[in-house]
Design an enzyme around this catalytic site. Structure first.
Site, PDB file in Angstrom:
ATOM      1  N   ASP A  92     -36.086  27.976 -17.978  1.00 42.67           N
ATOM      2  CA  ASP A  92     -36.097  26.437 -16.586  1.00 42.67           C
ATOM      3  C   ASP A  92     -37.223  25.686 -17.285  1.00 42.67           C
ATOM      4  O   ASP A  92     -37.880  25.750 -17.901  1.00 42.67           O
ATOM      5  CB  ASP A  92     -36.180  27.094 -15.406  1.00 42.67           C
ATOM      6  N   SER A  93     -36.746  24.499 -16.579  1.00 43.64           N
ATOM      7  CA  SER A  93     -37.875  23.603 -16.679  1.00 43.64           C
ATOM      8  C   SER A  93     -38.972  23.619 -16.019  1.00 43.64           C
ATOM      9  O   SER A  93     -39.837  23.286 -16.481  1.00 43.64           O
ATOM     10  CB  SER A  93     -37.042  21.879 -16.242  1.00 43.64           C
ATOM     11  N   CYS A 139     -30.578  26.771 -15.730  1.00 48.84           N
ATOM     12  CA  CYS A 139     -31.554  25.162 -15.982  1.00 48.84           C
ATOM     13  C   CYS A 139     -30.126  24.800 -15.037  1.00 48.84           C
ATOM     14  O   CYS A 139     -28.921  25.118 -16.028  1.00 48.84           O
ATOM     15  CB  CYS A 139     -31.888  24.820 -16.171  1.00 48.84           C
ATOM     16  N   GLU A 165     -41.833  23.113  -6.630  1.00 52.02           N
ATOM     17  CA  GLU A 165     -42.682  23.393  -7.253  1.00 52.02           C
ATOM     18  C   GLU A 165     -44.234  23.358  -6.978  1.00 52.02           C
ATOM     19  O   GLU A 165     -44.860  24.893  -7.139  1.00 52.02           O
ATOM     20  CB  GLU A 165     -43.105  22.048  -8.910  1.00 52.02           C
ATOM     21  N   CYS A 184     -28.834  23.381  -8.222  1.00 51.31           N
ATOM     22  CA  CYS A 184     -30.457  22.994  -8.912  1.00 51.31           C
ATOM     23  C   CYS A 184     -31.178  25.055  -8.555  1.00 51.31           C
ATOM     24  O   CYS A 184     -30.990  25.015  -7.768  1.00 51.31           O
ATOM     25  CB  CYS A 184     -31.304  22.336  -8.549  1.00 51.31           C
ATOM     26  N   HIS A 210     -33.878  24.928  -8.357  1.00 50.83           N
ATOM     27  CA  HIS A 210     -35.327  25.288  -7.658  1.00 50.83           C
ATOM     28  C   HIS A 210     -34.967  25.489  -6.126  1.00 50.83           C
ATOM     29  O   HIS A 210     -35.499  25.944  -5.258  1.00 50.83           O
ATOM     30  CB  HIS A 210     -36.024  23.321  -8.608  1.00 50.83           C
TER      31      HIS A 210
HETATM   32  N1  DGL Z   1     -33.826  23.887 -11.848  1.00 52.18           N
HETATM   33  C1  DGL Z   1     -33.623  22.938 -12.764  1.00 52.18           C
HETATM   34  C2  DGL Z   1     -31.345  23.081 -12.788  1.00 52.18           C
HETATM   35  O1  DGL Z   1     -31.343  23.956 -11.245  1.00 52.18           O
HETATM   36  C3  DGL Z   1     -34.464  21.237 -13.568  1.00 52.18           C
HETATM   37  C4  DGL Z   1     -34.672  20.443 -12.363  1.00 52.18           C
HETATM   38  C5  DGL Z   1     -35.977  19.449 -13.428  1.00 52.18           C
HETATM   39  O2  DGL Z   1     -36.127  19.710 -13.700  1.00 52.18           O
HETATM   40  O3  DGL Z   1     -34.936  18.255 -12.731  1.00 52.18           O
HETATM   41  O4  DGL Z   1     -31.154  21.594 -12.707  1.00 52.18           O
END
Ligand code: DGL
Length: 275
Positions: free
Chosen positions: A14-15, A77, A156, A188, A190
């Site tokens: 993931d990012s 992600c 985060e 997302c 996150h």
């Molecule tokens: N967790 C990521 C997603 O599912 C990306 C969040 C990001 O880097 O903007 O889209």
């Protein structure tokens, strides 16, 4: 030592920290599997970057995992899944599992009134990945989308019950709340970190869909189909790699996974970009 293909680890990336929501689900569905996680914390967020950049970064992330000898890649992600899944599949000769299809199917199974909300990064929403996947399953469904980019830094930061998170959630979700949806896709990875806040703000009558839960099931099915599940009954070990200072990652990851993490390895961006 050459590991048998099925004894190799599963790679997840993931990012940043968001993909841990997927690790948690895979580890509970497949407790014997070893997992190698990479979070590109030096370059997060991906969701506000161009498609070209997201493709470039995600191929580097996937290459890093391939170099670690993984047997499959889980793109934990949604942003990458909505933009770069095809490129990753074309480049690497291992099964690649994304987030969008499983999330859309789970929403399809959960909705009763056919009105589905989707929240995600700007890139995921602009690429209309979920609305297309959901409409492909049932053209009659109404999909109401809203980008919520500030949820990524809040997750985060580990602000899972912070006043600021409630205020931002109120602002982002107020229009969607008036749309009579009964299902909300957390598009997302996150966002499940903030799911308590999101549930309180959207209301208890709305079912939240965590695409990580849905994709963990697909990982299990895919690996079983091609005989790639680990057969040794030893408990799975997780290894964590990030591209920027690991301390905050470790803290939030432990909070989220509910387990101590001995070590988070730092990967130089230079190593990543020269591949
Ligand atoms: N967790 C990521 C997603 O599912 C990306 C969040 C990001 O880097 O903007 O889209």
């Amino acid at each position: 030592m050459n590991l048998l293909e099925n004894e190799k680890p599963i790679g997840v990336f993931d990012s940043g920290i968001g993909g841990l929501t997927v690790v948690k689900r895979i580890a509970s569905a497949l407790p014997n599997e070893n997992i190698i996680y990479f979070g590109d914390t030096a370059r997060v967020p991906y969701g506000s970057k161009s498609n070209v950049t997201v493709i470039e970064y995600s191929l580097q992330d996937a290459q890093f995992l391939i170099d670690k000898g993984v047997k499959a890649i889980v793109v934990a992600c949604n942003t990458v899944s909505s933009i770069a899944l095809k490129e990753i599949r074309d480049h690497f000769n291992v099964p690649v599992i994304g987030m969008i299809e499983p999330g859309a199917k789970a929403a399809d199974a959960a909705t009763k009134n056919g009105r589905i909300g989707v929240i995600g990064t700007r890139a995921t929403i602009n690429n209309r990945a979920y609305s297309e996947a959901i409409k492909n399953l049932n053209a009659k469904f109404e999909v109401i989308e809203k980008p919520c980019p500030l949820f990524v830094p809040l997750a985060e930061e580990g602000w899972i019950d912070h006043r600021a998170t409630y205020e931002i959630a109120e602002e982002y979700l107020k229009e969607i709340r008036e749309q009579n949806i009964d299902t909300l896709v957390l598009g997302c990875t996150h966002y499940p970190i903030l799911s308590n806040v999101i549930q309180k703000v959207i209301g208890s009558g709305v079912t939240l869909i965590d695409s990580g839960v849905a994709s963990a099931e697909i990982v299990e099915d895919e690996l079983r189909k091609i005989n790639l599940l680990k057969t040794k009954k030893t408990t799975g070990q997780n290894e964590f790699y990030v591209s920027d200072i690991p301390s905050k990652f470790k803290e939030v990851a432990e909070l989220f996974l509910g387990q101590k993490i001995n070590h988070v390895h730092k990967v130089d961006l230079e190593t990543l970009t020269k591949s």
